[in-house]
Design a protein around this motif. Structure first.
Motif, PDB file in Angstrom:
ATOM      1  N   ILE A 184       0.710  -1.093   0.000  1.00  0.00           N
ATOM      2  CA  ILE A 184      -0.026  -0.010  -0.022  1.00  0.00           C
ATOM      3  C   ILE A 184       0.975   1.303   0.069  1.00  0.00           C
ATOM      4  N   THR A 221      -3.428   6.293   1.233  1.00  0.00           N
ATOM      5  CA  THR A 221      -4.103   5.233   2.085  1.00  0.00           C
ATOM      6  C   THR A 221      -4.646   5.940   3.259  1.00  0.00           C
ATOM      7  N   THR A 239      -7.026   4.093  -1.276  1.00  0.00           N
ATOM      8  CA  THR A 239      -6.962   2.785  -0.516  1.00  0.00           C
ATOM      9  C   THR A 239      -7.467   3.029   0.993  1.00  0.00           C
TER      10      THR A 239
END
Length: 214
Positions: free
Chosen positions: A5, A10, A149
């Protein structure tokens, strides 16, 4: 296999991590071990550049409140309500508070209070209504920050966490549900919720050891 990630893209989402859903408030909607997730939520937040959260903030006059003659889970009429629930997370009470180890709502990058109207009982944190038309603004906020994300945890796995994760997925995010930071109401509904989320393309992880930052 570890998922990679991007920290900058994120976000971490604490869904309804409130005392009213834990044994700290046994008369509300206690989820077994619901009071044990704060450390796991704080840990997943370290993998993200943005932290958002939500709370149920309910009304003492809510039309969906269960009572002696109207038991919990019995249907209730209305466009934005479905079934009756025991009184929980009433605004200003202990049950509406976040778990002690979590930040104050003002310390999050974005925070949602939901279910304030007496005739509305949403589960997901992305929309005020059950049809998913009246945005709480969190999806728009995440997109404005370039987030792609979202790592989700909170209470309960089989209701508000599931609905929030599905709403985020439908909005185009890569969604990861961190089971270490969730607790649910019952084994069968937790299993069904995990299956439903997996079928929607949501990633389910046991803990953040399955994630690697790039």
């Amino acid at each position: 296999k570890q998922m990679i990630i991007d920290y900058k893209k994120t976000a971490s989402f604490d869904v309804d991590a409130q005392k009213g859903f834990t044994p700290l408030c046994p008369g509300e909607l206690p989820v077994a071990e619901g009071d044990k997730i704060a450390q796991a939520l704080n840990r997943q937040a370290k993998l993200a550049s943005v932290r958002v959260g939500s709370k149920d903030w309910h009304n003492t006059n809510a039309v969906w409140l269960a009572g002696k003659d109207k038991p919990q889970f019995s249907p209730v009429e209305g466009e934005n309500v479905d079934i009756r629930w025991n009184p929980h997370c009433i605004g200003g009470t202990k049950g509406a508070e976040l778990l002690d180890e979590l930040p104050h709502p003002s310390k999050y990058n974005y925070f949602v209070w939901k279910g304030m109207e007496p005739d509305m009982h949403p589960y997901g944190a992305c929309y005020h209504d059950l049809a998913g038309k009246s945005s709480t603004g969190v999806i728009e906020f995440l997109k404005s920050r370039g987030i792609d994300t979202v790592i989700v945890g909170g209470l309960a796995t089989d209701y508000c966490v599931k609905r929030t994760a599905l709403q985020l997925k439908n909005a185009g995010f890569n969604v990861i549900v961190n089971l270490a930071a969730c607790r649910g109401i019952s084994a069968p509904t937790i299993t069904a919720a995990i299956d439903e989320m997996k079928n929607a393309g949501i990633h389910i992880i046991d803990n953040p050891d399955d994630l690697m930052m790039k």
